[in-house]
Design a protein around this motif. Structure first.
Motif, PDB file in Angstrom:
ATOM      1  N   GLN A  20      30.790  97.727 -70.626  1.00  0.00           N
ATOM      2  CA  GLN A  20      30.852  96.354 -70.126  1.00  0.00           C
ATOM      3  C   GLN A  20      32.273  95.851 -69.894  1.00  0.00           C
ATOM      4  N   ASN A  21      33.243  96.412 -70.561  1.00  0.00           N
ATOM      5  CA  ASN A  21      34.620  95.951 -70.397  1.00  0.00           C
ATOM      6  C   ASN A  21      35.453  96.882 -69.524  1.00  0.00           C
ATOM      7  N   ALA A  22      34.806  97.848 -68.903  1.00  0.00           N
ATOM      8  CA  ALA A  22      35.513  98.783 -68.021  1.00  0.00           C
ATOM      9  C   ALA A  22      35.385  98.311 -66.584  1.00  0.00           C
ATOM     10  N   VAL A  85      41.130  97.721 -70.988  1.00  0.00           N
ATOM     11  CA  VAL A  85      42.289  97.199 -71.703  1.00  0.00           C
ATOM     12  C   VAL A  85      41.891  97.066 -73.172  1.00  0.00           C
ATOM     13  N   THR A  86      42.697  97.652 -74.039  1.00  0.00           N
ATOM     14  CA  THR A  86      42.427  97.563 -75.473  1.00  0.00           C
ATOM     15  C   THR A  86      43.395  96.577 -76.119  1.00  0.00           C
ATOM     16  N   ASP A  87      43.019  96.144 -77.298  1.00  0.00           N
ATOM     17  CA  ASP A  87      43.863  95.223 -78.053  1.00  0.00           C
ATOM     18  C   ASP A  87      44.266  95.925 -79.346  1.00  0.00           C
ATOM     19  N   SER A  88      45.481  96.424 -79.382  1.00  0.00           N
ATOM     20  CA  SER A  88      45.938  97.189 -80.538  1.00  0.00           C
ATOM     21  C   SER A  88      46.115  96.318 -81.779  1.00  0.00           C
ATOM     22  N   SER A  89      46.278  95.009 -81.584  1.00  0.00           N
ATOM     23  CA  SER A  89      46.469  94.130 -82.749  1.00  0.00           C
ATOM     24  C   SER A  89      45.149  93.850 -83.455  1.00  0.00           C
ATOM     25  N   GLN A  90      44.022  94.105 -82.802  1.00  0.00           N
ATOM     26  CA  GLN A  90      42.727  93.830 -83.411  1.00  0.00           C
ATOM     27  C   GLN A  90      41.946  95.121 -83.609  1.00  0.00           C
ATOM     28  N   MET A  92      42.098  98.130 -82.375  1.00  0.00           N
ATOM     29  CA  MET A  92      41.803  98.968 -81.211  1.00  0.00           C
ATOM     30  C   MET A  92      40.500  98.595 -80.499  1.00  0.00           C
ATOM     31  N   THR A  93      40.132  97.339 -80.478  1.00  0.00           N
ATOM     32  CA  THR A  93      38.938  96.911 -79.745  1.00  0.00           C
ATOM     33  C   THR A  93      39.312  96.665 -78.302  1.00  0.00           C
ATOM     34  N   THR A  94      38.303  96.689 -77.438  1.00  0.00           N
ATOM     35  CA  THR A  94      38.574  96.408 -76.035  1.00  0.00           C
ATOM     36  C   THR A  94      38.654  94.902 -75.830  1.00  0.00           C
ATOM     37  N   VAL A  95      39.480  94.521 -74.903  1.00  0.00           N
ATOM     38  CA  VAL A  95      39.597  93.113 -74.526  1.00  0.00           C
ATOM     39  C   VAL A  95      38.342  92.770 -73.726  1.00  0.00           C
ATOM     40  N   PRO A  96      37.733  91.617 -73.976  1.00  0.00           N
ATOM     41  CA  PRO A  96      36.521  91.260 -73.230  1.00  0.00           C
ATOM     42  C   PRO A  96      36.750  91.308 -71.716  1.00  0.00           C
ATOM     43  N   GLY A  97      35.729  91.774 -71.023  1.00  0.00           N
ATOM     44  CA  GLY A  97      35.826  91.913 -69.571  1.00  0.00           C
ATOM     45  C   GLY A  97      36.130  90.603 -68.866  1.00  0.00           C
ATOM     46  N   SER A  98      35.621  89.489 -69.386  1.00  0.00           N
ATOM     47  CA  SER A  98      35.872  88.191 -68.749  1.00  0.00           C
ATOM     48  C   SER A  98      37.356  87.827 -68.799  1.00  0.00           C
ATOM     49  N   VAL A  99      38.036  88.188 -69.880  1.00  0.00           N
ATOM     50  CA  VAL A  99      39.470  87.897 -70.010  1.00  0.00           C
ATOM     51  C   VAL A  99      40.268  88.765 -69.034  1.00  0.00           C
ATOM     52  N   VAL A 100      39.899  90.050 -68.974  1.00  0.00           N
ATOM     53  CA  VAL A 100      40.586  90.961 -68.048  1.00  0.00           C
ATOM     54  C   VAL A 100      40.351  90.502 -66.608  1.00  0.00           C
ATOM     55  N   GLU A 101      39.122  90.115 -66.291  1.00  0.00           N
ATOM     56  CA  GLU A 101      38.808  89.645 -64.939  1.00  0.00           C
ATOM     57  C   GLU A 101      39.619  88.406 -64.577  1.00  0.00           C
ATOM     58  N   ALA A 102      39.705  87.460 -65.495  1.00  0.00           N
ATOM     59  CA  ALA A 102      40.473  86.240 -65.231  1.00  0.00           C
ATOM     60  C   ALA A 102      41.959  86.553 -65.032  1.00  0.00           C
ATOM     61  N   ALA A 103      42.482  87.475 -65.834  1.00  0.00           N
ATOM     62  CA  ALA A 103      43.899  87.842 -65.700  1.00  0.00           C
ATOM     63  C   ALA A 103      44.157  88.529 -64.364  1.00  0.00           C
ATOM     64  N   ILE A 104      43.246  89.421 -63.951  1.00  0.00           N
ATOM     65  CA  ILE A 104      43.405  90.120 -62.664  1.00  0.00           C
ATOM     66  C   ILE A 104      43.312  89.121 -61.519  1.00  0.00           C
ATOM     67  N   ARG A 105      42.334  88.227 -61.566  1.00  0.00           N
ATOM     68  CA  ARG A 105      42.178  87.234 -60.497  1.00  0.00           C
ATOM     69  C   ARG A 105      43.412  86.342 -60.379  1.00  0.00           C
ATOM     70  N   MET A 106      43.989  85.954 -61.519  1.00  0.00           N
ATOM     71  CA  MET A 106      45.155  85.072 -61.501  1.00  0.00           C
ATOM     72  C   MET A 106      46.384  85.762 -60.909  1.00  0.00           C
ATOM     73  N   ASN A 107      46.502  87.070 -61.096  1.00  0.00           N
ATOM     74  CA  ASN A 107      47.693  87.808 -60.656  1.00  0.00           C
ATOM     75  C   ASN A 107      47.380  88.812 -59.558  1.00  0.00           C
TER      76      ASN A 107
END
Length: 194
Positions: A20-22, A85-90, A92-107
């Motif tokens: 789901q986060n790929a 995208v993984t989050d090494s501070s938490q 090694m969990t994956t960053v939620p897909g909605s966050v990655v999508e929002a970041a990609i759309r913004m940039n």
């Protein structure tokens, strides 16, 4: 939902494509650049990872996404691949897909510009493309309208001047006398025609 084993994900850079986060990415470098197309290699992959990490950092000021947190897999010769995208501070969990999508759309424009591609030639399949900003003409619209109106006024003035000159020429030709045989009180009246 699909479960991703993050330890093997980090070590082998392989994960389930339907996670789901790929996100799947498809690039059409040859279509966009023609004969000037560049080869997709490890350096281009590094740039892609850097741009995604940059997008994540810009989206969230708290984000500490590193280039090593962006993982690619199943890179094909026709340049399509999956990334997560993984989050090494938490842990090694994956960053939620909605966050990655929002970041990609913004940039999105910055990412496209880095690879000299557009939304049609750099496709994030799960992420809808953003609308590009309207194209600003090099000359303002009001200036074009002003120029057209001014040209019409100048053309009208030139037409009036030329018509007046022609009318004066016609008035300067010597009149031809015509004798009217009508007699008024015994006098012959001469009429001059213009």
């Amino acid at each position: 939902m699909c479960f991703i084993n993050l330890i093997s994900l980090r070590n082998s850079s392989s994960f389930q494509q339907n996670a789901q986060n790929a996100f799947k990415v498809r690039l059409s470098i040859r279509t966009a650049l023609g004969d000037n197309a560049y080869a997709w290699d490890a350096n281009e992959e590094y740039l892609f990872k850097a741009m995604v990490a940059f997008a994540m950092r810009r989206y969230s000021s708290k984000s500490t996404t590193q280039i090593s947190d962006v993982l690619l897999c199943n890179v094909t010769d026709r340049v399509s691949f999956w990334f997560v995208v993984t989050d090494s501070s938490q842990n090694m969990t994956t960053v939620p897909g909605s966050v990655v999508e929002a970041a990609i759309r913004m940039n999105r424009n910055r990412i496209n510009s880095a690879f000299l591609l557009s939304d049609k030639t750099l496709q994030f399949l799960k992420i809808t493309s953003t609308l590009s900003p309207p194209v600003e003409p090099s000359t303002p619209v009001w200036l074009i309208v002003f120029g057209v109106v001014l040209c019409l006024i100048v053309a009208g003035i030139v037409f009036l001047v030329v018509a007046g000159i022609q009318q004066r020429k016609n008035n300067r030709t010597p009149p031809s006398p015509i004798i009217d045989l009508a007699h008024t009180q015994g006098r012959t009246i001469l009429y001059w025609l213009c």
